[in-house]
Scaffold this active site. Structure first.
Site, PDB file in Angstrom:
ATOM      1  N   GLU A 288       0.830  -1.205   0.000  1.00  0.00           N
ATOM      2  CA  GLU A 288       0.000   0.000   0.000  1.00  0.00           C
ATOM      3  C   GLU A 288       0.863   1.252   0.000  1.00  0.00           C
ATOM      4  O   GLU A 288       2.011   1.229   0.467  1.00  0.00           O
ATOM      5  CB  GLU A 288      -0.899   0.018   1.250  1.00  0.00           C
ATOM      6  CG  GLU A 288      -1.763  -1.216   1.428  1.00  0.00           C
ATOM      7  CD  GLU A 288      -2.301  -1.357   2.839  1.00  0.00           C
ATOM      8  OE1 GLU A 288      -2.030  -0.471   3.677  1.00  0.00           O
ATOM      9  OE2 GLU A 288      -2.973  -2.366   3.121  1.00  0.00           O
TER      10      GLU A 288
ATOM     11  N   LYS B  16       2.499   4.522   1.275  1.00  0.00           N
ATOM     12  CA  LYS B  16       2.850   5.106   2.577  1.00  0.00           C
ATOM     13  C   LYS B  16       2.867   6.613   2.394  1.00  0.00           C
ATOM     14  O   LYS B  16       3.728   7.162   1.729  1.00  0.00           O
ATOM     15  CB  LYS B  16       4.229   4.612   3.043  1.00  0.00           C
ATOM     16  CG  LYS B  16       4.743   5.312   4.306  1.00  0.00           C
ATOM     17  CD  LYS B  16       3.925   4.917   5.509  1.00  0.00           C
ATOM     18  CE  LYS B  16       4.430   5.638   6.761  1.00  0.00           C
ATOM     19  NZ  LYS B  16       4.016   7.056   6.812  1.00  0.00           N
TER      20      LYS B  16
ATOM     21  N   ARG C  76      -1.693  10.100  10.966  1.00  0.00           N
ATOM     22  CA  ARG C  76      -2.494   8.909  11.268  1.00  0.00           C
ATOM     23  C   ARG C  76      -3.824   9.342  11.881  1.00  0.00           C
ATOM     24  O   ARG C  76      -3.868  10.217  12.754  1.00  0.00           O
ATOM     25  CB  ARG C  76      -1.723   8.034  12.273  1.00  0.00           C
ATOM     26  CG  ARG C  76      -2.365   6.677  12.593  1.00  0.00           C
ATOM     27  CD  ARG C  76      -2.046   5.682  11.516  1.00  0.00           C
ATOM     28  NE  ARG C  76      -2.485   4.326  11.877  1.00  0.00           N
ATOM     29  CZ  ARG C  76      -1.692   3.388  12.407  1.00  0.00           C
ATOM     30  NH1 ARG C  76      -0.418   3.664  12.662  1.00  0.00           N
ATOM     31  NH2 ARG C  76      -2.164   2.190  12.662  1.00  0.00           N
TER      32      ARG C  76
ATOM     33  N   ARG D 272      -3.026   9.518  16.319  1.00  0.00           N
ATOM     34  CA  ARG D 272      -2.344   8.289  16.720  1.00  0.00           C
ATOM     35  C   ARG D 272      -2.106   8.245  18.222  1.00  0.00           C
ATOM     36  O   ARG D 272      -1.951   7.176  18.800  1.00  0.00           O
ATOM     37  CB  ARG D 272      -1.028   8.115  15.961  1.00  0.00           C
ATOM     38  CG  ARG D 272       0.018   9.147  16.239  1.00  0.00           C
ATOM     39  CD  ARG D 272       1.276   8.899  15.438  1.00  0.00           C
ATOM     40  NE  ARG D 272       1.943   7.690  15.881  1.00  0.00           N
ATOM     41  CZ  ARG D 272       2.454   6.778  15.061  1.00  0.00           C
ATOM     42  NH1 ARG D 272       2.344   6.921  13.765  1.00  0.00           N
ATOM     43  NH2 ARG D 272       3.064   5.720  15.528  1.00  0.00           N
TER      44      ARG D 272
ATOM     45  N   GLU E 145      -4.950   7.373   7.203  1.00  0.00           N
ATOM     46  CA  GLU E 145      -4.117   8.579   7.222  1.00  0.00           C
ATOM     47  C   GLU E 145      -4.877   9.698   6.518  1.00  0.00           C
ATOM     48  O   GLU E 145      -5.760   9.453   5.694  1.00  0.00           O
ATOM     49  CB  GLU E 145      -2.790   8.344   6.498  1.00  0.00           C
ATOM     50  CG  GLU E 145      -1.753   7.626   7.323  1.00  0.00           C
ATOM     51  CD  GLU E 145      -0.373   7.686   6.668  1.00  0.00           C
ATOM     52  OE1 GLU E 145       0.457   8.493   7.119  1.00  0.00           O
ATOM     53  OE2 GLU E 145      -0.145   6.933   5.711  1.00  0.00           O
TER      54      GLU E 145
ATOM     55  N   PHE F  74      -6.854   2.404   5.457  1.00  0.00           N
ATOM     56  CA  PHE F  74      -6.149   1.177   5.103  1.00  0.00           C
ATOM     57  C   PHE F  74      -6.547  -0.011   5.974  1.00  0.00           C
ATOM     58  O   PHE F  74      -6.066  -1.124   5.742  1.00  0.00           O
ATOM     59  CB  PHE F  74      -4.628   1.369   5.151  1.00  0.00           C
ATOM     60  CG  PHE F  74      -4.098   1.975   6.427  1.00  0.00           C
ATOM     61  CD1 PHE F  74      -4.066   1.243   7.609  1.00  0.00           C
ATOM     62  CD2 PHE F  74      -3.605   3.271   6.429  1.00  0.00           C
ATOM     63  CE1 PHE F  74      -3.568   1.786   8.770  1.00  0.00           C
ATOM     64  CE2 PHE F  74      -3.104   3.825   7.592  1.00  0.00           C
ATOM     65  CZ  PHE F  74      -3.086   3.075   8.769  1.00  0.00           C
TER      66      PHE F  74
ATOM     67  N   ARG G 198       4.101  -2.836  17.890  1.00  0.00           N
ATOM     68  CA  ARG G 198       4.914  -2.682  16.686  1.00  0.00           C
ATOM     69  C   ARG G 198       5.392  -4.082  16.298  1.00  0.00           C
ATOM     70  O   ARG G 198       6.452  -4.545  16.712  1.00  0.00           O
ATOM     71  CB  ARG G 198       6.106  -1.763  16.955  1.00  0.00           C
ATOM     72  CG  ARG G 198       6.873  -1.366  15.701  1.00  0.00           C
ATOM     73  CD  ARG G 198       8.087  -0.526  16.041  1.00  0.00           C
ATOM     74  NE  ARG G 198       7.749   0.718  16.689  1.00  0.00           N
ATOM     75  CZ  ARG G 198       7.392   1.844  16.067  1.00  0.00           C
ATOM     76  NH1 ARG G 198       7.304   1.845  14.747  1.00  0.00           N
ATOM     77  NH2 ARG G 198       7.103   2.941  16.742  1.00  0.00           N
TER      78      ARG G 198
ATOM     79  N   LYS H 208       7.325  -0.767   6.881  1.00  0.00           N
ATOM     80  CA  LYS H 208       7.340   0.399   5.999  1.00  0.00           C
ATOM     81  C   LYS H 208       8.653   0.430   5.236  1.00  0.00           C
ATOM     82  O   LYS H 208       9.718   0.130   5.779  1.00  0.00           O
ATOM     83  CB  LYS H 208       7.129   1.691   6.791  1.00  0.00           C
ATOM     84  CG  LYS H 208       8.080   1.903   7.948  1.00  0.00           C
ATOM     85  CD  LYS H 208       7.668   3.110   8.761  1.00  0.00           C
ATOM     86  CE  LYS H 208       8.540   3.249  10.013  1.00  0.00           C
ATOM     87  NZ  LYS H 208       8.108   4.370  10.872  1.00  0.00           N
TER      88      LYS H 208
END
Length: 513
Positions: A210, A212, A217, A237, A266, A301, A372, A378
């Site tokens: 996708e 970035k 966010r 975020r 985003e 997303f 994470r 990314k």
């Protein structure tokens, strides 16, 4: 509970490097809390008072000159009430009113208690009791399953609330904590890969690739069943509510064909030709209390909930199919592929469109809120890391009188190179700064100053800045053994907290790459 009992527990935590001993010390004090003391105490232990910002800085605290109490009498609820009064103080005369309130609290506190309160207010409690340690302590104190406690904290977005349920409710109450439309959930985070090929090797050959974006966010909640008409909530975020600042996003979500939704995505502002505007423009729009000429456009997303159905435990493949049906052309551009060449071609298209790079995601991965994980990676053509400003040096020449050269720190969660939960310096930079950035730095950093030297203003480690680098090199100059190469400022990330900064291990990994 007396505040001194929390102070003693945090001293025990700071005195040991053993995670088990830290958990034991915290669990011991958590067991003794009354129900109404739990949320305030959790706020104190994480240096995040439940009142939020109090309008008090280092300068105001350091200028107090009072005699402290000889013996502990302050309770946890006494301090919580004092912080309530500070948070409510505003308007004409508020500076003097805050000073008087602080003086009263300081006189009632012993020396160690006051030191603790100051560090809580400034967000500098550095005991090594990071959120993960505290979650384990809550689980032990409550005799609950650790995984259930962690999941409840992620889905509620509130560690104090989770502790309250774990310590006063049943196991079923804790297990029942789930997604609630209207209550923001901690977002899933991504790690970094050096290339699309490396990312596909790491997450699996069948992936979603996708765009970035260099945007902000957002997490969006829609609930048309609310009787008050406040049916849309937009959160950053860090879970801050910015709904009133982004009416165009609210309108876009209201047009979607669903009754109840939680979406992850985003937002970005665009030029007239459809190309992305700089990140600073998007963040300036986020920070405005009134509508501006710069409009924001959402891209989504992921989808976490739709019309009574939670999706976070379903594989990404199923979530994307539902997302496509619900948001249509508001979906983030992306493809699902097992072909490395197709993935690389898509990444080149993202760069050609003016975006940062791509996200590569394991197609069968669940949504791991608040973590994470390795399921999302990314990929950017320029290496960028989120670091924390530790100090700023005064400039020279054309920059005389302005704060210029940044001292940059990476997060050191385990204290491998210093204080547990602290930051280890990895370099400096004065590059990539516009005149506007220099003016902002000069105004901002003195407001979070901790002390000064002849050449620099040292600050609380809370300001996150995205730094572009060409790589790293081994260095004996810095404790972490690594230094940045050709570092330059890409943008300040006001939407990120210091605990979300990249770690020293992430930078050291580049030495092996």
């Amino acid at each position: 509970m007396l505040l001194s009992e929390l102070v003693t527990a945090t001293e025990a935590v700071a005195a040991t490097s053993s995670r088990l001993q830290k958990v034991a010390a915290l669990a011991g004090v958590l067991r003794e809390l009354d129900a109404e003391e739990i949320a305030p105490a959790i706020g104190f232990l994480t240096a995040s008072p439940r009142q939020g910002r109090l309008g008090v800085g280092w300068r105001g605290l350091s200028n107090l000159a009072v005699e402290h109490a000889d013996a502990p009498t302050l309770s946890v609820l006494d301090v919580d009430a004092a912080l309530d009064r500070l948070a409510a103080t505003a308007g004409a005369g508020s500076t003097d009113a805050r000073r008087r309130a602080l003086e009263t609290l300081a006189r009632r506190a012993t020396g160690p208690e006051w030191d603790f309160v100051v560090r809580v207010i400034l967000g500098e409690l550095r005991t090594g009791a990071l959120e993960g340690v505290l979650l384990d302590a809550i689980a032990r104190a409550a005799e609950r399953d650790g995984a259930t406690v962690r999941r409840a904290a992620m889905l509620s977005g509130d560690l104090g609330e989770t502790a309250g349920i774990a310590l006063t409710g049943s196991a079923d109450d804790l297990a029942d904590v789930g997604l609630r439309v209207g209550r923001p959930v901690q977002p899933m985070l991504a790690s970094t890969a050096s290339s699309v090929a490396a990312a596909m090797t790491a997450v699996g050959t069948d992936v979603s690739v996708e765009y970035k974006l260099d945007g902000a966010r957002i997490q969006v909640h829609l609930d048309r069943t609310r009787p008050d008409g406040e049916d849309v909530g937009v959160y950053t975020r860090s879970l801050a509510d910015v709904t009133h600042r982004v009416p165009e996003l609210v309108d876009a979500v209201r047009a979607l064909p669903a009754e109840r939704l939680i979406l992850d995505g985003e937002t970005l502002s665009l030029d007239d030709d459809g190309s992305p505007r700089p990140f600073q423009d998007t963040m300036a729009r986020f920070g405005s209390e009134t509508a501006a000429a710069i409009a924001l456009r959402p891209w989504f997303f992921d989808i976490l909930h739709v019309d009574g159905r939670d999706l976070i435990d379903e594989p990404l493949r199923a979530r994307l199919e539902t997302l496509e049906r619900v948001v249509g052309d508001l979906r983030m551009p992306g493809i699902v592929t097992a072909d490395p060449e197709a993935a690389e071609e898509f990444a080149r298209g993202a760069l050609a469109a003016g975006h940062e790079g791509v996200m590569v995601k394991a197609i069968d991965s669940p949504y791991t809120a608040g973590r994470r994980g390795k399921g999302w990676l990314k990929v950017k053509p320029v290496l960028t890391f989120d670091l924390v400003v530790l100090a700023v040096e005064w400039g020279s020449g054309r920059r005389s009188g302005m704060l210029s050269n940044l001292h940059l720190g990476a997060r050191d969660p385990d204290g491998a190179f210093g204080e547990p939960g602290g930051f280890v310096m990895v370099g400096k930079t004065f590059k990539g700064m516009t005149d506007a950035t220099l003016r902002w730095q000069t105004e901002h950093f003195p407001t979070i100053e901790t002390h000064r030297t002849a050449s620099a203003v040292h600050v609380r480690p809370e300001t996150v800045v995205e730094i572009a680098i060409d790589g790293v090199q081994r260095s004996s100059r810095y404790p972490g053994g690594v230094a940045l190469r050709f570092a330059r400022v890409k943008s300040y990330r006001c939407d990120k907290r210091a605990v979300e900064a990249d770690t020293i291990d992430a930078l050291r990994a580049l030495l092996r790459g």
